[in-house]
Design a protein around this motif. Structure first.
Motif, PDB file in Angstrom:
ATOM      1  N   GLU A  70      -0.651 -46.621 -11.814  1.00 22.67           N
ATOM      2  CA  GLU A  70      -1.017 -45.763 -10.680  1.00 22.67           C
ATOM      3  C   GLU A  70       0.032 -45.844  -9.566  1.00 22.67           C
ATOM      4  OE1 GLU A  70      -4.772 -45.075  -7.638  1.00 22.67           O
ATOM      5  OE2 GLU A  70      -4.847 -46.686  -9.102  1.00 22.67           O
ATOM      6  N   GLU A  71       0.566 -47.042  -9.325  1.00 22.22           N
ATOM      7  CA  GLU A  71       1.594 -47.200  -8.295  1.00 22.22           C
ATOM      8  C   GLU A  71       2.884 -46.489  -8.693  1.00 22.22           C
ATOM      9  OE1 GLU A  71       0.796 -51.436  -6.146  1.00 22.22           O
ATOM     10  OE2 GLU A  71       1.228 -51.502  -8.297  1.00 22.22           O
ATOM     11  N   ILE A  72       3.234 -46.560  -9.970  1.00 18.09           N
ATOM     12  CA  ILE A  72       4.435 -45.863 -10.441  1.00 18.09           C
ATOM     13  C   ILE A  72       4.257 -44.357 -10.285  1.00 18.09           C
ATOM     14  CG2 ILE A  72       5.804 -45.310 -12.494  1.00 18.09           C
ATOM     15  CD1 ILE A  72       5.356 -48.207 -13.398  1.00 18.09           C
ATOM     16  N   ASN A  73       3.092 -43.854 -10.698  1.00 19.35           N
ATOM     17  CA  ASN A  73       2.822 -42.419 -10.569  1.00 19.35           C
ATOM     18  C   ASN A  73       2.842 -41.977  -9.115  1.00 19.35           C
ATOM     19  OD1 ASN A  73       2.623 -41.983 -13.324  1.00 19.35           O
ATOM     20  ND2 ASN A  73       0.421 -42.317 -13.363  1.00 19.35           N
ATOM     21  N   SER A  74       2.313 -42.799  -8.217  1.00 23.42           N
ATOM     22  CA  SER A  74       2.318 -42.471  -6.784  1.00 23.42           C
ATOM     23  C   SER A  74       3.737 -42.402  -6.248  1.00 23.42           C
ATOM     24  CB  SER A  74       1.528 -43.516  -6.000  1.00 23.42           C
ATOM     25  OG  SER A  74       0.182 -43.482  -6.339  1.00 23.42           O
ATOM     26  N   GLN A  75       4.570 -43.341  -6.659  1.00 23.28           N
ATOM     27  CA  GLN A  75       5.953 -43.370  -6.184  1.00 23.28           C
ATOM     28  C   GLN A  75       6.719 -42.139  -6.680  1.00 23.28           C
ATOM     29  OE1 GLN A  75       6.699 -45.772  -4.106  1.00 23.28           O
ATOM     30  NE2 GLN A  75       8.796 -45.156  -3.750  1.00 23.28           N
ATOM     31  N   ILE A  76       6.472 -41.756  -7.926  1.00 24.47           N
ATOM     32  CA  ILE A  76       7.125 -40.565  -8.473  1.00 24.47           C
ATOM     33  C   ILE A  76       6.633 -39.316  -7.744  1.00 24.47           C
ATOM     34  CG2 ILE A  76       7.317 -39.121 -10.542  1.00 24.47           C
ATOM     35  CD1 ILE A  76       7.302 -41.792 -12.154  1.00 24.47           C
ATOM     36  N   ALA A  77       5.317 -39.246  -7.468  1.00 23.41           N
ATOM     37  CA  ALA A  77       4.763 -38.106  -6.722  1.00 23.41           C
ATOM     38  C   ALA A  77       5.377 -38.027  -5.328  1.00 23.41           C
ATOM     39  CB  ALA A  77       3.249 -38.218  -6.639  1.00 23.41           C
ATOM     40  N   LEU A  78       5.605 -39.175  -4.693  1.00 26.04           N
ATOM     41  CA  LEU A  78       6.270 -39.193  -3.381  1.00 26.04           C
ATOM     42  C   LEU A  78       7.672 -38.592  -3.484  1.00 26.04           C
ATOM     43  CD1 LEU A  78       5.469 -42.651  -1.759  1.00 26.04           C
ATOM     44  CD2 LEU A  78       5.089 -40.408  -0.758  1.00 26.04           C
ATOM     45  N   GLU A  79       8.384 -38.995  -4.520  1.00 29.60           N
ATOM     46  CA  GLU A  79       9.759 -38.536  -4.696  1.00 29.60           C
ATOM     47  C   GLU A  79       9.819 -37.026  -4.896  1.00 29.60           C
ATOM     48  OE1 GLU A  79      13.751 -39.242  -4.570  1.00 29.60           O
ATOM     49  OE2 GLU A  79      12.175 -40.708  -4.248  1.00 29.60           O
ATOM     50  N   TYR A  80       8.836 -36.462  -5.574  1.00 26.99           N
ATOM     51  CA  TYR A  80       8.812 -35.031  -5.828  1.00 26.99           C
ATOM     52  C   TYR A  80       8.098 -34.243  -4.732  1.00 26.99           C
ATOM     53  CZ  TYR A  80      10.756 -35.584 -10.476  1.00 26.99           C
ATOM     54  OH  TYR A  80      11.587 -35.864 -11.526  1.00 26.99           O
ATOM     55  N   GLY A  81       7.662 -34.907  -3.666  1.00 25.97           N
ATOM     56  CA  GLY A  81       7.023 -34.210  -2.553  1.00 25.97           C
ATOM     57  C   GLY A  81       5.580 -33.818  -2.818  1.00 25.97           C
ATOM     58  N   GLN A  82       4.960 -34.408  -3.837  1.00 28.44           N
ATOM     59  CA  GLN A  82       3.575 -34.099  -4.168  1.00 28.44           C
ATOM     60  C   GLN A  82       2.603 -35.030  -3.458  1.00 28.44           C
ATOM     61  OE1 GLN A  82       3.863 -34.596  -8.360  1.00 28.44           O
ATOM     62  NE2 GLN A  82       4.732 -32.577  -8.706  1.00 28.44           N
ATOM     63  N   ALA A  83       3.128 -36.068  -2.819  1.00 33.23           N
ATOM     64  CA  ALA A  83       2.288 -37.045  -2.127  1.00 33.23           C
ATOM     65  C   ALA A  83       2.946 -37.397  -0.792  1.00 33.23           C
ATOM     66  CB  ALA A  83       2.110 -38.295  -2.977  1.00 33.23           C
ATOM     67  N   MET A  84       2.191 -38.093   0.042  1.00 32.08           N
ATOM     68  CA  MET A  84       2.723 -38.538   1.331  1.00 32.08           C
ATOM     69  C   MET A  84       2.258 -39.962   1.608  1.00 32.08           C
ATOM     70  SD  MET A  84       0.487 -36.434   4.086  1.00 32.08           S
ATOM     71  CE  MET A  84      -1.286 -36.399   4.072  1.00 32.08           C
ATOM     72  N   THR A  85       2.985 -40.639   2.459  1.00 29.98           N
ATOM     73  CA  THR A  85       2.623 -41.997   2.867  1.00 29.98           C
ATOM     74  C   THR A  85       1.994 -41.935   4.247  1.00 29.98           C
ATOM     75  OG1 THR A  85       4.490 -42.905   1.640  1.00 29.98           O
ATOM     76  CG2 THR A  85       3.511 -44.310   3.323  1.00 29.98           C
ATOM     77  N   VAL A  86       0.818 -42.523   4.367  1.00 28.10           N
ATOM     78  CA  VAL A  86       0.142 -42.647   5.659  1.00 28.10           C
ATOM     79  C   VAL A  86       0.156 -44.121   6.009  1.00 28.10           C
ATOM     80  CG1 VAL A  86      -2.016 -42.312   6.910  1.00 28.10           C
ATOM     81  CG2 VAL A  86      -1.320 -40.652   5.180  1.00 28.10           C
ATOM     82  N   LYS A  87       0.700 -44.451   7.165  1.00 24.96           N
ATOM     83  CA  LYS A  87       0.757 -45.844   7.594  1.00 24.96           C
ATOM     84  C   LYS A  87      -0.540 -46.167   8.325  1.00 24.96           C
ATOM     85  CE  LYS A  87       5.714 -45.535   8.134  1.00 24.96           C
ATOM     86  NZ  LYS A  87       6.827 -45.543   9.079  1.00 24.96           N
ATOM     87  N   VAL A  88      -1.296 -47.121   7.784  1.00 27.81           N
ATOM     88  CA  VAL A  88      -2.566 -47.517   8.396  1.00 27.81           C
ATOM     89  C   VAL A  88      -2.326 -48.821   9.149  1.00 27.81           C
ATOM     90  CG1 VAL A  88      -4.965 -48.134   7.982  1.00 27.81           C
ATOM     91  CG2 VAL A  88      -3.886 -46.363   6.591  1.00 27.81           C
ATOM     92  N   LEU A  89      -2.497 -48.771  10.474  1.00 29.44           N
ATOM     93  CA  LEU A  89      -2.261 -49.918  11.350  1.00 29.44           C
ATOM     94  C   LEU A  89      -3.561 -50.664  11.577  1.00 29.44           C
ATOM     95  CD1 LEU A  89      -0.371 -51.485  13.276  1.00 29.44           C
ATOM     96  CD2 LEU A  89      -1.004 -49.840  15.043  1.00 29.44           C
ATOM     97  N   LYS A  90      -3.564 -51.951  11.197  1.00 32.65           N
ATOM     98  CA  LYS A  90      -4.746 -52.784  11.415  1.00 32.65           C
ATOM     99  C   LYS A  90      -4.659 -53.457  12.784  1.00 32.65           C
ATOM    100  CE  LYS A  90      -5.595 -55.631   8.132  1.00 32.65           C
ATOM    101  NZ  LYS A  90      -5.557 -56.543   6.993  1.00 32.65           N
ATOM    102  N   ALA A  91      -5.764 -54.018  13.254  1.00 31.79           N
ATOM    103  CA  ALA A  91      -5.821 -54.656  14.565  1.00 31.79           C
ATOM    104  C   ALA A  91      -4.887 -55.858  14.663  1.00 31.79           C
ATOM    105  CB  ALA A  91      -7.253 -55.081  14.884  1.00 31.79           C
ATOM    106  N   ASP A  92      -4.644 -56.535  13.529  1.00 25.92           N
ATOM    107  CA  ASP A  92      -3.763 -57.711  13.554  1.00 25.92           C
ATOM    108  C   ASP A  92      -2.282 -57.338  13.519  1.00 25.92           C
ATOM    109  OD1 ASP A  92      -3.428 -56.896  10.949  1.00 25.92           O
ATOM    110  OD2 ASP A  92      -4.150 -58.743  10.029  1.00 25.92           O
ATOM    111  N   GLY A  93      -1.971 -56.038  13.540  1.00 24.50           N
ATOM    112  CA  GLY A  93      -0.588 -55.579  13.568  1.00 24.50           C
ATOM    113  C   GLY A  93      -0.015 -55.256  12.196  1.00 24.50           C
ATOM    114  N   GLU A  94      -0.751 -55.584  11.136  1.00 25.09           N
ATOM    115  CA  GLU A  94      -0.272 -55.290   9.792  1.00 25.09           C
ATOM    116  C   GLU A  94      -0.299 -53.777   9.551  1.00 25.09           C
ATOM    117  OE1 GLU A  94      -1.486 -55.954   5.107  1.00 25.09           O
ATOM    118  OE2 GLU A  94      -2.634 -56.974   6.654  1.00 25.09           O
ATOM    119  N   ILE A  95       0.746 -53.277   8.904  1.00 25.24           N
ATOM    120  CA  ILE A  95       0.809 -51.862   8.562  1.00 25.24           C
ATOM    121  C   ILE A  95       0.698 -51.743   7.046  1.00 25.24           C
ATOM    122  CG2 ILE A  95       2.233 -49.790   8.543  1.00 25.24           C
ATOM    123  CD1 ILE A  95       3.437 -50.709  11.182  1.00 25.24           C
ATOM    124  N   MET A  96      -0.287 -50.973   6.613  1.00 24.63           N
ATOM    125  CA  MET A  96      -0.488 -50.750   5.182  1.00 24.63           C
ATOM    126  C   MET A  96       0.060 -49.367   4.835  1.00 24.63           C
ATOM    127  SD  MET A  96      -4.372 -52.172   4.602  1.00 24.63           S
ATOM    128  CE  MET A  96      -5.141 -51.021   5.735  1.00 24.63           C
TER     129      MET A  96
END
Length: 175
Positions: A70-96
């Protein structure tokens, strides 16, 4: 008129071709026997080595060694513009960095967060149970001061684009 030496030469070529085919068949049978002789652990080791080489590719270099399909497929979809990355900021400062398809809705983002956290736990400290019902009852996602409360609404409708930052915050209790 046919030269007898040419006929002999052709016959010899046919015999050599048959020898090569027989040799190829024997090699194929030996390879099958070798494959059957491998244990599950040996096959898994070979697979992990191949996967480690694959992940060194510039396209997939951001992925961890214990990558899932699933992670490989997501990365390939990102490369082809079929997906996007959303940065989720937690209260402790971690970015997912969460990968979702281009026309994902809020529920898709929540499911992707759940997958991300679960995989992270498995890779780091083992599996712990998280009550996601409790999480979404007590926490919410917010983008530019607006709560993402409607699970059916698309992220684009909230104005969320590739590489935008969404905040994961605790809900305020109502009295």
């Amino acid at each position: 008129m046919v030269n007898p030496s040419d006929e002999a030469s052709e016959g010899q070529n046919v015999k050599e071709d048959e020898k090569e085919k027989t040799s190829d068949t024997i090699d194929a049978v030996e390879e099958e026997e070798d494959v059957e002789a491998l244990t599950h652990a040996e096959v898994m080791d070979l697979f992990e080595e191949g996967l480690a080489r694959l992940v060194q590719d510039p396209l997939l270099c951001d992925l961890p060694i214990q990558v899932t399909l699933e992670e490989i497929n997501s990365q390939i979809a990102l490369e082809y513009g079929q997906a996007m990355t959303v940065k989720v900021l937690k209260a402790d400062g971690e970015i997912m960095p969460i990968v979702v398809v281009q026309d994902a809705n809020v529920l898709d983002l929540k499911k992707a967060i759940r997958r991300f956290v679960t995989l992270k736990q498995q890779r780091e400290a083992g599996v712990r149970h998280i009550s996601w019902r409790y999480i979404w009852r007590n926490y919410t996602l917010m983008f530019q001061g607006e709560k993402l409360e409607d699970d059916r609404m698309r992220l684009k409708d909230y104005g969320i684009r590739n590489r935008d930052e969404v905040t994961f915050i605790k809900r305020l209790r109502r009295k």
